[in-house]
Design a protein around this motif. Sequence first.
Motif, PDB file in Angstrom:
ATOM      1  N   LYS A  42      37.414  41.831  50.973  1.00 47.69           N
ATOM      2  CA  LYS A  42      38.005  40.987  49.923  1.00 47.69           C
ATOM      3  C   LYS A  42      38.783  41.827  48.905  1.00 47.69           C
ATOM      4  O   LYS A  42      39.940  41.552  48.611  1.00 47.69           O
ATOM      5  CB  LYS A  42      36.900  40.195  49.193  1.00 47.69           C
ATOM      6  CG  LYS A  42      36.099  39.284  50.091  1.00 47.69           C
ATOM      7  CD  LYS A  42      35.067  38.482  49.300  1.00 47.69           C
ATOM      8  CE  LYS A  42      33.970  39.332  48.683  1.00 47.69           C
ATOM      9  NZ  LYS A  42      33.093  39.999  49.659  1.00 47.69           N
ATOM     10  N   THR A  43      38.103  42.849  48.377  1.00 41.70           N
ATOM     11  CA  THR A  43      38.751  43.670  47.349  1.00 41.70           C
ATOM     12  C   THR A  43      39.940  44.424  47.923  1.00 41.70           C
ATOM     13  O   THR A  43      40.982  44.551  47.274  1.00 41.70           O
ATOM     14  CB  THR A  43      37.718  44.635  46.726  1.00 41.70           C
ATOM     15  OG1 THR A  43      36.718  43.848  46.078  1.00 41.70           O
ATOM     16  CG2 THR A  43      38.357  45.578  45.721  1.00 41.70           C
ATOM     17  N   THR A  44      39.814  44.894  49.150  1.00 41.21           N
ATOM     18  CA  THR A  44      40.936  45.593  49.783  1.00 41.21           C
ATOM     19  C   THR A  44      42.133  44.648  49.888  1.00 41.21           C
ATOM     20  O   THR A  44      43.270  45.035  49.612  1.00 41.21           O
ATOM     21  CB  THR A  44      40.517  46.100  51.183  1.00 41.21           C
ATOM     22  OG1 THR A  44      39.346  46.904  51.039  1.00 41.21           O
ATOM     23  CG2 THR A  44      41.625  46.928  51.814  1.00 41.21           C
ATOM     24  N   PRO A  84      40.739  42.847  38.217  1.00 47.95           N
ATOM     25  CA  PRO A  84      40.274  43.679  39.328  1.00 47.95           C
ATOM     26  C   PRO A  84      38.749  43.673  39.422  1.00 47.95           C
ATOM     27  O   PRO A  84      38.071  43.206  38.509  1.00 47.95           O
ATOM     28  CB  PRO A  84      40.780  45.084  38.972  1.00 47.95           C
ATOM     29  CG  PRO A  84      41.611  44.940  37.748  1.00 47.95           C
ATOM     30  CD  PRO A  84      41.244  43.654  37.100  1.00 47.95           C
ATOM     31  N   GLU A  85      38.248  44.207  40.529  1.00 53.37           N
ATOM     32  CA  GLU A  85      36.795  44.162  40.769  1.00 53.37           C
ATOM     33  C   GLU A  85      35.990  44.858  39.671  1.00 53.37           C
ATOM     34  O   GLU A  85      35.035  44.322  39.162  1.00 53.37           O
ATOM     35  CB  GLU A  85      36.480  44.796  42.124  1.00 53.37           C
ATOM     36  CG  GLU A  85      35.003  44.734  42.462  1.00 53.37           C
ATOM     37  CD  GLU A  85      34.738  45.039  43.926  1.00 53.37           C
ATOM     38  OE1 GLU A  85      35.137  46.110  44.399  1.00 53.37           O
ATOM     39  OE2 GLU A  85      34.140  44.184  44.592  1.00 53.37           O
ATOM     40  N   MET A  86      36.340  46.076  39.352  1.00 51.80           N
ATOM     41  CA  MET A  86      35.549  46.841  38.381  1.00 51.80           C
ATOM     42  C   MET A  86      36.257  46.931  37.040  1.00 51.80           C
ATOM     43  O   MET A  86      36.299  47.991  36.419  1.00 51.80           O
ATOM     44  CB  MET A  86      35.306  48.258  38.912  1.00 51.80           C
ATOM     45  CG  MET A  86      34.495  48.306  40.180  1.00 51.80           C
ATOM     46  SD  MET A  86      32.811  47.786  39.895  1.00 51.80           S
ATOM     47  CE  MET A  86      32.000  48.746  41.182  1.00 51.80           C
ATOM     48  N   LEU A 160      41.898  36.894  40.831  1.00 53.80           N
ATOM     49  CA  LEU A 160      40.617  37.245  40.235  1.00 53.80           C
ATOM     50  C   LEU A 160      39.647  37.734  41.305  1.00 53.80           C
ATOM     51  O   LEU A 160      39.328  37.008  42.240  1.00 53.80           O
ATOM     52  CB  LEU A 160      40.018  36.009  39.539  1.00 53.80           C
ATOM     53  CG  LEU A 160      40.966  35.179  38.662  1.00 53.80           C
ATOM     54  CD1 LEU A 160      40.274  33.897  38.185  1.00 53.80           C
ATOM     55  CD2 LEU A 160      41.454  35.988  37.468  1.00 53.80           C
ATOM     56  N   ASP A 161      39.197  38.966  41.168  1.00 55.55           N
ATOM     57  CA  ASP A 161      38.230  39.508  42.133  1.00 55.55           C
ATOM     58  C   ASP A 161      36.825  39.316  41.569  1.00 55.55           C
ATOM     59  O   ASP A 161      36.445  39.988  40.613  1.00 55.55           O
ATOM     60  CB  ASP A 161      38.538  40.992  42.392  1.00 55.55           C
ATOM     61  CG  ASP A 161      37.869  41.504  43.675  1.00 55.55           C
ATOM     62  OD1 ASP A 161      37.058  40.751  44.267  1.00 55.55           O
ATOM     63  OD2 ASP A 161      38.156  42.642  44.081  1.00 55.55           O
ATOM     64  N   GLU A 162      36.079  38.408  42.134  1.00 52.13           N
ATOM     65  CA  GLU A 162      34.704  38.092  41.726  1.00 52.13           C
ATOM     66  C   GLU A 162      34.600  37.809  40.224  1.00 52.13           C
ATOM     67  O   GLU A 162      33.859  38.481  39.506  1.00 52.13           O
ATOM     68  CB  GLU A 162      33.767  39.261  42.067  1.00 52.13           C
ATOM     69  CG  GLU A 162      33.847  39.699  43.502  1.00 52.13           C
ATOM     70  CD  GLU A 162      32.729  39.132  44.364  1.00 52.13           C
ATOM     71  OE1 GLU A 162      31.898  38.351  43.839  1.00 52.13           O
ATOM     72  OE2 GLU A 162      32.701  39.464  45.553  1.00 52.13           O
TER      73      GLU A 162
HETATM   74 MG   LIG Z   1      34.840  43.479  46.460  1.00 53.84          MG
END
Ligand SMILES: [Mg+2]
Length: 308
Positions: A42-44, A84-86, A160-162
């Motif tokens: 997903k993040t990729t 982003p994710e983080m 939106l990532d998570e």
């Molecule tokens: Mg991810």
Amino acid sequence: MKAIEVVGLTKYYGSFLAVDNVSFEVRKGEIFGFLGPNGAGKTTTVRTITGVLRPNSGEIRVLGYDMLDEREKIKARERTGIVPEMANPYVDLTAMQNLRLMGELYGMEKREIERRSIELLKLFDLYEKRNVKVKAFSKGMRQRLILAMAMISDPELLILDEPTSGLDVLSARLIKDVIREEKRNGKTIFMTTHNMVDANELCERIGIIRRGRLIAIDTPEKLKQLVKGSVSVEVSFEPMKLDPSEIASATKVELMGDKARVFTEDPDATVRELVHYAERNNLRIVSLKTLSPSLEDVFIKLVGEGND
Ligand SMILES: [Mg+2]
Ligand SMILES: Nc1ncnc2c1ncn2[C@@H]1O[C@H](COP(=O)(O)OP(=O)(O)OP(=O)(O)O)[C@@H](O)[C@H]1O
């Protein structure tokens, strides 16, 4: 024009194939969910769509712009809000300062930055804390601020990532409400999640990714039809007893505590059989209800299939 178009996206990390020939479209004005277990890609996918990572092959267009072209990529990013994710706000700055910084990055005018920041701080229930340094913020408050920052320029597309992962119920609900409100205002939302309940509540279409491959893409309700066999009837008798061999329409019976879950492809027949069973055996029916398959059933079926 589509908000996002991805064709044959493939991304390796060294020799590891993280995203394998993925194609999909996100229509303007929809909430599209990208659902998959940990490590699915997903993040990729998000990082290639947003132009952070370069794919090995494939085409990516965001708001009509070719994300593999450096100049077009900048144009797309000006009109897109990204979480982003983080993501982390600057912890030594206040909420207001973080928003200002973001507004400046987007080249907004000072007055507009102030107006929009205050609007977003109120929307995300952070207005009282606007002058507090982010290091004193909880995870939920930080995530709300991150989303506010992504929305500073009122972008037409949010990626939106998570956005709700690991948050308390109230923060998660607030974020979901904002996402729905953005959609009502004509915005497009692409979000990843591994939360089935969120995906079911929010998304109009869902793509399910497993080990880098897109294995299904449809509306939540249509995806649920993929698991017809997991319609079930939950029944509780008093006293509780049930002989599965006497319910001909059942495909499977799970006895659990004071009730049983009877899986069936024909819930109507099963309900009738259960009622007759109760009459024959002189049992009182305490409860009897039909349970539709959940998105989780779909997910388990699709993601679990072919697991080795
Ligand atoms: Mg991810
Ligand atoms: N920088 C990297 N170098 C090598 N492998 C990576 C890198 N980033 C991700 N991977 C691998 O690629 C696969 C997909 O990772 P990715 O982060 O896209 O998954 P994800 O679906 O976002 O997972 P999660 O739900 O845990 O966030 C995983 O197997 C991961 O270990």
